[in-house]
Design an enzyme around this catalytic site. Sequence first.
Site, PDB file in Angstrom:
ATOM      1  CB  CYS A  95      -0.911   0.031   1.221  1.00  0.00           C
ATOM      2  SG  CYS A  95      -1.845  -1.475   1.443  1.00  0.00           S
ATOM      3  CG  HIS A 347      -6.252   1.716  -0.490  1.00  0.00           C
ATOM      4  ND1 HIS A 347      -5.043   2.270  -0.863  1.00  0.00           N
ATOM      5  CD2 HIS A 347      -5.954   0.733   0.409  1.00  0.00           C
ATOM      6  CE1 HIS A 347      -4.066   1.654  -0.214  1.00  0.00           C
ATOM      7  NE2 HIS A 347      -4.598   0.710   0.555  1.00  0.00           N
ATOM      8  CB  CYS A 378      -1.792   0.526   7.826  1.00  0.00           C
ATOM      9  SG  CYS A 378      -3.286   0.237   6.856  1.00  0.00           S
TER      10      CYS A 378
END
Length: 399
Positions: A95, A347, A378
């Site tokens: 991510c 996302h 995160c």
Amino acid sequence: MAERHEVVFVDGVRTPFGRAGEKGMYWNTRADDLVVKAMVGLLERNPNAPKDRIDDVAIAATTQQGDQGLTLGRTAALLAGLPKSVPGFAIDRMCAGAMTSVTTLAGGIAFGAYDLVIAGGVEHMGRHPMGFGADPNPRFLAEKLVGEDALNMGSTAERIHDRFPQFTKERSDRFAMRSQQKAAAAYENGKIQPDLIPVAIRSEAGWGLATRDEALRPETTMEGLAGLKTPFRPHGRVTAGNSSGLNDGATVSLLSSEATAKELDLTAKMKLVSFAFAGVEPEIMGIGPVPSTEKALKKAGLRIDDIGLFELNEAFAVQVLSLLDHFGIDDEDPRVNQWGGAIAIGHPLASSGVRLMIQLAAQFAERPDVRYGLTAMCVGLGQGGSVIWENPYFDGTKK
């Protein structure tokens, strides 16, 4: 000894974020074409940045295969029309891919190896689901190095709920509903659109143009959220409503040394203060931004109270709540994600870090009373990433 050079964020743009899968607007669009479109848009917006002066291009992707493989930074640079003299490379920190593209190239600028760079990320989760084709080493489970659900992000979010009972499902749902409301208001007030690069799209209905994020649900209510299934465990607390979805999209940014920005008459939207990455137990990966933010604050010589704006990636509502709770920040604090976040906007894994920066930069321009801002997220497998920025428009006045 090499002299340290100040690093500035000149500009950032992104494609609208689409829903992953056959019904999503980018189903027939290649991943590399998404990031190339964003790069072309970035360069068109910054004619003072000569293409032959770009020293390197770093583009992140989590699943580096197919149209997301082949050293994306280099292939995207060539496809975007940069001179063949401009090198490039790919990055994977799940991510935090785009965030790591920025911090990696920023380190090169600070060292003096680079003057002007492009950093970003892309994820086409429709074509390349997270972990697809990966072959985790059997030792992870055989030697109990991680729990069985450490590779399932939804399960790690459920574990945060387990460990911290104060993070109720109702709190997560309320945070998620507010994200949707804030994103809708930001669109209504024209806050998001200036940094979106439209993308031509093709479907059975013919050709179209993607001009806004596809997954927004402004009609979200607490009652609607309460009735959603909990896919990661029976009677759980994590739902599709209080998590980010599966998305496709790309982001890119232009970074430079402060001296080069002045030389080329480029306007600096933000100045890099510090950054940090940290590791945590993979089973509760969502708390990663807590130690990474503590590290970044310490390196900057700042306290959490010095941060006037927060852009926190909403992979899961509970993950953001864990950071806010740790630092004593209210769930409704107006400094946090004031234009909504990933729960509403989307996302697309490796691209999201630069979206946070784009939104923070736009907010800085409106808030000369704010000196420092934080972008944090995160990261899968138990990590967190945080970057602290300074507002060049800061004038010392209090709002």
